[in-house]
Design a protein around this motif. Structure first.
Motif, PDB file in Angstrom:
ATOM      1  N   LEU A   1       0.853  -1.232   0.046  1.00 21.17           N
ATOM      2  CA  LEU A   1      -0.087   0.031  -0.047  1.00 21.17           C
ATOM      3  C   LEU A   1       0.943   1.226   0.005  1.00 21.17           C
ATOM      4  O   LEU A   1       0.448   2.230  -0.633  1.00 21.17           O
ATOM      5  CB  LEU A   1      -1.003  -0.022   1.134  1.00 21.17           C
ATOM      6  N   ALA A   2       1.976   1.137   0.707  1.00 16.32           N
ATOM      7  CA  ALA A   2       2.914   2.288   0.709  1.00 16.32           C
ATOM      8  C   ALA A   2       3.413   2.553  -0.647  1.00 16.32           C
ATOM      9  O   ALA A   2       3.647   3.499  -1.315  1.00 16.32           O
ATOM     10  CB  ALA A   2       4.305   2.255   1.688  1.00 16.32           C
ATOM     11  N   ARG A   3       4.002   1.306  -1.371  1.00 14.21           N
ATOM     12  CA  ARG A   3       4.421   1.382  -2.528  1.00 14.21           C
ATOM     13  C   ARG A   3       3.591   1.999  -3.751  1.00 14.21           C
ATOM     14  O   ARG A   3       3.860   2.706  -4.679  1.00 14.21           O
ATOM     15  CB  ARG A   3       4.959   0.003  -3.119  1.00 14.21           C
ATOM     16  N   LEU A   4       2.237   1.358  -3.474  1.00 14.15           N
ATOM     17  CA  LEU A   4       1.277   2.195  -4.347  1.00 14.15           C
ATOM     18  C   LEU A   4       0.980   3.517  -4.410  1.00 14.15           C
ATOM     19  O   LEU A   4       0.701   4.012  -5.469  1.00 14.15           O
ATOM     20  CB  LEU A   4      -0.060   1.222  -4.476  1.00 14.15           C
ATOM     21  N   ASP A   5       1.031   3.814  -3.178  1.00 12.03           N
ATOM     22  CA  ASP A   5       1.002   5.513  -2.996  1.00 12.03           C
ATOM     23  C   ASP A   5       2.001   6.328  -3.642  1.00 12.03           C
ATOM     24  O   ASP A   5       1.789   7.306  -4.061  1.00 12.03           O
ATOM     25  CB  ASP A   5       0.743   5.664  -1.577  1.00 12.03           C
ATOM     26  N   THR A   6       3.266   5.781  -3.015  1.00 14.67           N
ATOM     27  CA  THR A   6       4.348   6.281  -3.636  1.00 14.67           C
ATOM     28  C   THR A   6       4.323   6.314  -5.372  1.00 14.67           C
ATOM     29  O   THR A   6       4.699   7.212  -5.928  1.00 14.67           O
ATOM     30  CB  THR A   6       5.565   5.449  -3.366  1.00 14.67           C
ATOM     31  N   ALA A   7       3.996   5.226  -5.783  1.00 11.25           N
ATOM     32  CA  ALA A   7       3.672   5.132  -7.668  1.00 11.25           C
ATOM     33  C   ALA A   7       2.749   6.256  -7.685  1.00 11.25           C
ATOM     34  O   ALA A   7       2.782   6.687  -8.890  1.00 11.25           O
ATOM     35  CB  ALA A   7       3.475   3.681  -7.785  1.00 11.25           C
ATOM     36  N   ARG A   8       1.590   6.118  -7.075  1.00  8.12           N
ATOM     37  CA  ARG A   8       0.792   7.285  -7.361  1.00  8.12           C
ATOM     38  C   ARG A   8       1.155   8.582  -7.692  1.00  8.12           C
ATOM     39  O   ARG A   8       0.779   9.180  -8.449  1.00  8.12           O
ATOM     40  CB  ARG A   8      -0.591   7.255  -6.405  1.00  8.12           C
ATOM     41  N   ALA A   9       2.162   9.009  -6.550  1.00  5.94           N
ATOM     42  CA  ALA A   9       2.641  10.186  -6.514  1.00  5.94           C
ATOM     43  C   ALA A   9       3.729  10.430  -7.625  1.00  5.94           C
ATOM     44  O   ALA A   9       3.655  11.707  -8.331  1.00  5.94           O
ATOM     45  CB  ALA A   9       3.400  10.469  -5.069  1.00  5.94           C
ATOM     46  N   GLU A  10       4.199   9.327  -7.905  1.00  6.57           N
ATOM     47  CA  GLU A  10       5.287   9.717  -9.135  1.00  6.57           C
ATOM     48  C   GLU A  10       4.693   9.611 -10.373  1.00  6.57           C
ATOM     49  O   GLU A  10       4.903  10.207 -11.234  1.00  6.57           O
ATOM     50  CB  GLU A  10       6.109   8.290  -8.944  1.00  6.57           C
ATOM     51  N   LEU A  11       3.527   8.893 -10.391  1.00 10.03           N
ATOM     52  CA  LEU A  11       2.563   8.839 -11.826  1.00 10.03           C
ATOM     53  C   LEU A  11       2.023  10.345 -11.942  1.00 10.03           C
ATOM     54  O   LEU A  11       2.114  10.829 -12.987  1.00 10.03           O
ATOM     55  CB  LEU A  11       1.551   7.951 -11.692  1.00 10.03           C
ATOM     56  N   GLU A  12       1.453  10.834 -10.930  1.00  9.91           N
ATOM     57  CA  GLU A  12       0.678  12.049 -10.914  1.00  9.91           C
ATOM     58  C   GLU A  12       1.864  13.115 -11.369  1.00  9.91           C
ATOM     59  O   GLU A  12       1.624  14.046 -12.102  1.00  9.91           O
ATOM     60  CB  GLU A  12       0.287  12.472  -9.654  1.00  9.91           C
ATOM     61  N   ASP A  13       3.001  13.115 -10.749  1.00  7.28           N
ATOM     62  CA  ASP A  13       4.099  14.017 -11.038  1.00  7.28           C
ATOM     63  C   ASP A  13       4.658  14.079 -12.449  1.00  7.28           C
ATOM     64  O   ASP A  13       4.722  14.830 -13.353  1.00  7.28           O
ATOM     65  CB  ASP A  13       5.232  13.839 -10.172  1.00  7.28           C
ATOM     66  N   ALA A  14       4.956  12.661 -12.993  1.00  2.99           N
ATOM     67  CA  ALA A  14       5.104  12.355 -14.317  1.00  2.99           C
ATOM     68  C   ALA A  14       4.067  12.954 -15.444  1.00  2.99           C
ATOM     69  O   ALA A  14       4.489  13.632 -16.501  1.00  2.99           O
ATOM     70  CB  ALA A  14       5.447  10.893 -14.595  1.00  2.99           C
ATOM     71  N   LEU A  15       2.922  12.584 -15.232  1.00  6.63           N
ATOM     72  CA  LEU A  15       2.008  12.847 -16.203  1.00  6.63           C
ATOM     73  C   LEU A  15       1.671  14.466 -16.161  1.00  6.63           C
ATOM     74  O   LEU A  15       1.442  14.922 -17.238  1.00  6.63           O
ATOM     75  CB  LEU A  15       0.622  12.312 -15.883  1.00  6.63           C
TER      76      LEU A  15
END
Length: 805
Positions: A602-616
């Motif tokens: 769940l922590a990794r998914l939230d980090t991925a969410r933040a990274e994805l939002e930043d990249a997009l």
């Protein structure tokens, strides 16, 4: 779920379902923030190519992401009438039938174009559907729709009322085969082998000669001066004297102009304003005559005297014979240079002076320059932003008229006395003399003139429609760098002029996808790749993923490997999702994390969410794919799913099943904008589905799990040691349970290579410490490289400590 994922059935079904259920459709909704992208209108005669596929993938990822975030999203589709391209293809068909547009007449020819388009045009929207593009197809527009034509006429009349429309003889790009002026975009500059002829021009006073170098011998007959650079010491005494043009016998001046390149040829330039853009500008500035010896058909015209009617090659041979006979040909040598050619016929473009309708651009450009300087509109990457400003600062007046029959006919009428009437609709009589005997100008407008209105004419302008109020201005435009000057900047100019607002805030200039050999994809070279072939072989999701993975701010080479990676990712996701769904019984998605691996994922998914939002948000789609690949393949499939597998098999562990479903939900949401079909198909197999994934809410931040981000570090490092050396690092509790479930050490016989692994780690620590102790490395290396080395050193030390125990 089927044992194997087969995209060919799934993707077509979901495309139909999403569209039929109205999930692509946008309606003005004041309660929601709009998010708007207008698709760059493809030619109505066109087919999907790799640039379309990359651009469509970029736009669809952004649209799907914002749709899930609750925005009132509109992805506006439509076609450009593509004047010259469409007319050319229909004329080719008529020639095959043994007739021509001239035999048919204008009205009948235009009807033939419509017939052809009804039968063969518009296929690209179906191909966009194959890609999974979630355009609002119900709002499809065409630049030859009646309402769009009305908008185009209003724009022209508006510019006339502003005093910016005028008629003048100026230099243009003329295609003798197409029989029309063409835009800069329709000119391809091709490297060609040519011959540079060095020709002596005798001084009129009989004292010596000045030698020029030219690749266009036939245009010598239209020379009106010889120019040298004012700082060129070789010709200081020649400036102000007169020379005699060979063959023509014309006496012309030697002038000084800073636009002359002293390094080219002899440094002396023959000036032919009627056949060269630079010469035209020099001629206008120096008040020189403007002669033309080449006609609209590309042959020598009456001004060429005895050479009239000859081809340029024939005329060149005759002139060279004369020069040799009169000892005025100094030498000839091979010369390779860039030549302007028509992108459709591939013949050389003729720069000619022609009477055309023009638009003065200074007044239109000024507000656009200001908007770019103030960053109200931003081009990405920054280099293209600078280019966009520079191209506006140096923008020439716009040649609006084209000598075609297909397109928007100029709203200009002439009376017998030569008066001109300009109006939205045909006037009943001449505005000046009242004559009712009016003839409409036969020319049509440059295709890009109508394209400039795309962001608001598609929404109903000049009427004040609810769509215009809700969806203008838009947000993003995405295109190739070749049309920054021809389309992007013109949309900004027209939006500011007619709407008083910028049409969008961001312009993405995407990569050009090159062939695998590094050259531009080309039918003639046979190195092109059809995106539909990639979709047929690996699916739309894999194709989208692969194109976004290789996307960059630079040109990129097409990669089958990147698309294959996308296919493997979809298959891996499918298989692991199927494993979970087959073993959760009647559990429903709910976050009930009890164990280390659950909090960690769940922590990794939230980090991925933040990274994805930043990249997009930064339009870095390669970074987005990288984030999704690692969180899916590495974190979710290889670690989390393997760690919970024994618990899923335990029917009593309902918490694991409920949490696994909730975790899978979150992952599918993150993946959906880039890989929509496979994620929606898996989503429908989840229990308690109240909506389609395409409109499911985007995951909210989950800071409560942040503390577990590094919870598996020790386990993963122990796994790395074991996989390298079969050495078991001591672990206890959840860490040992996860290690055993994922690594399965019982399958490998430990070989006791502790001393070997310790030695390897000591060497790595020493190497890394040495690098970080080097001031030059720390000072000069990119910060991210230095930071990565520090992280490596910390990991090596942890592994060394663990192994030492």
């Amino acid at each position: 779920m089927e044992p194997l994922y087969k995209p060919e059935g799934v993707e077509a079904r979901w495309q139909r379902t999403w569209e039929e259920e109205g999930l692509y459709h946008a309606e003005p909704d004041p309660s929601r923030e709009p998010y708007v992208i207008c698709v760059p209108p493809p030619n109505v005669t066109g087919a999907l190519h790799m640039g379309h596929a990359l651009n469509g993938s970029i736009q669809d990822a952004l649209i799907r992401w914002h749709r899930m975030r609750g925005f009132d999203t509109l992805w506006q589709p439509g076609y450009d009438h593509a004047g010259i391209a469409t007319q050319a293809v229909v004329e080719k068909e008529l020639a095959r039938q043994g007739t021509s547009r001239l035999e048919l007449g204008r009205e009948a020819f235009v009807e033939k174009v419509w017939e052809w388009l009804r039968e063969y045009g518009g296929v690209i929207m179906g191909q966009f559907r194959r890609l999974g593009a979630s355009l609002d197809y119900s709002r499809e527009r065409f630049t030859m729709d009646d309402d769009y034509i009305r908008a185009v006429m209003r724009f022209f009349v508006h510019l006339h009322e502003r005093g910016w429309i005028y008629r003048a003889n100026r230099i243009i790009n003329w295609c003798p085969v197409c029989g029309t002026a063409i835009s800069d975009l329709e000119v391809e500059h091709v490297e060609m082998d040519d011959t540079l002829s060095y020709v002596r021009y005798p001084f009129a006073d009989g004292d010596g000669a000045i030698t020029i170098a030219t690749v266009r011998v036939p245009t010598i007959l239209a020379d009106v001066a010889v120019a040298v650079h004012p700082g060129d010491e070789r010709y200081r005494d020649a400036i102000g004297r007169e020379v005699i043009v060979p063959v023509a016998g014309r006496v012309v001046p030697v002038i000084a102009d800073e636009r002359v390149e002293p390094e080219f040829g002899t440094g002396a330039l023959k000036i032919t304003p009627g056949h060269d853009p630079t010469d035209f500008e020099i001629g206008r500035d120096h008040g020189l005559p403007e002669l033309m010896v080449i006609g609209l058909d590309g042959l020598m015209n009456a001004e060429a005297g005895d050479l009239a009617g000859l081809t340029q090659e024939e005329a060149e041979a005759r002139i060279l014979d004369w020069l040799k006979e009169h000892d005025q040909l100094e030498k000839r040598e091979h010369y390779r240079h860039s030549v302007g050619t028509c992108e459709r016929t591939h013949n050389r473009i003729e720069p000619l002076i022609s009477l055309q309708w023009w638009c003065a651009m200074e007044g239109l450009a000024r507000p656009a320059i200001e908007a770019l300087r103030e960053r109200r509109v931003r081009y990405h990457p920054e280099s293209q932003h600078r280019f966009a400003i520079e191209s506006l600062e140096t923008i020439p007046d716009w040649c609006l008229s084209r000598q075609l029959w297909w397109g928007h006919q100029l709203p200009i009428w002439y009376c017998p006395d030569g008066h001109v009437s300009i109006a939205d609709t045909e006037p009943e009589a001449c505005a000046e003399c009242g004559s009712a005997d009016l003839v409409r100008d036969p020319d049509v407008l440059d295709t890009w003139f109508s394209s400039a209105l795309w962001p608001f004419a598609t929404l109903g302008w000049p009427d004040r429609t609810p769509e215009l109020a809700s969806f203008y201005p838009g947000n993003v435009n995405s295109t190739a760098r070749e049309i920054i000057r021809l389309w992007e900047n013109r949309m900004i100019m027209s939006g500011l002029e007619l709407m008083g607002e910028i049409p969008f805030t961001d312009v993405i200039i995407h990569s050009t996808v090159l062939a695998t050999d590094g050259r531009r994809m080309s039918k003639s070279l046979g190195n092109g790749v059809d995106p539909l072939e990639a979709i047929d072989r690996h699916g739309a999701d894999a194709t989208r993923y692969g194109l976004l993975k290789i996307s960059s701010t630079q040109d990129v080479r097409f990669s089958w490997g990147a698309i294959e990676e996308g296919r493997k990712l979809a298959n891996k996701l499918w298989n692991v999702s199927r494993l979970i769904l087959q073993n959760v019984g009647d559990a429903e998605p709910e976050l009930r994390p009890q164990s280390l691996e659950e909090r960690w994922i769940l922590a990794r998914l939230d980090t991925a969410r933040a990274e994805l939002e930043d990249a997009l948000a930064r339009f870095d789609f390669a970074a987005a794919t990288d984030t999704l690949y690692h969180v899916t393949f590495d974190d979710f499939c290889d670690w989390y799913a393997e760690a919970i597998k024994p618990r899923l098999y335990d029917e009593q562990d309902r918490d694991a099943s409920a949490t696994a479903l909730a975790v899978l939900e979150r992952l599918l949401k993150l993946l959906h904008p880039l890989m929509p079909h496979v994620t929606e198909e898996i989503w429908t197999n989840l229990p308690v589905r109240s909506s389609r994934l395409i409109v499911a809410p985007w995951p909210e931040p989950a800071p409560e799990f942040a503390e577990a981000e590094g919870a598996l570090t020790a386990v993963q490092e122990a796994a790395a040691i074991f996989r390298r050396s079969a050495v078991l690092v001591p672990l206890e509790g959840d860490e040992r349970r996860i290690f055993d479930a994922v690594v399965r050490p019982e399958r490998v016989k430990a070989n006791g290579n502790v001393e070997v692994e310790l030695e390897r780690l000591r060497k790595e620590v020493a190497r890394s410490e040495g690098m970080l102790a080097n001031d030059r490395f720390v000072r000069n290396a990119p910060p991210e490289v230095v930071e990565a080395e520090r992280e490596k050193l910390a990991r090596y030390r942890r592994e060394l400590d663990a192994l030492g125990e």
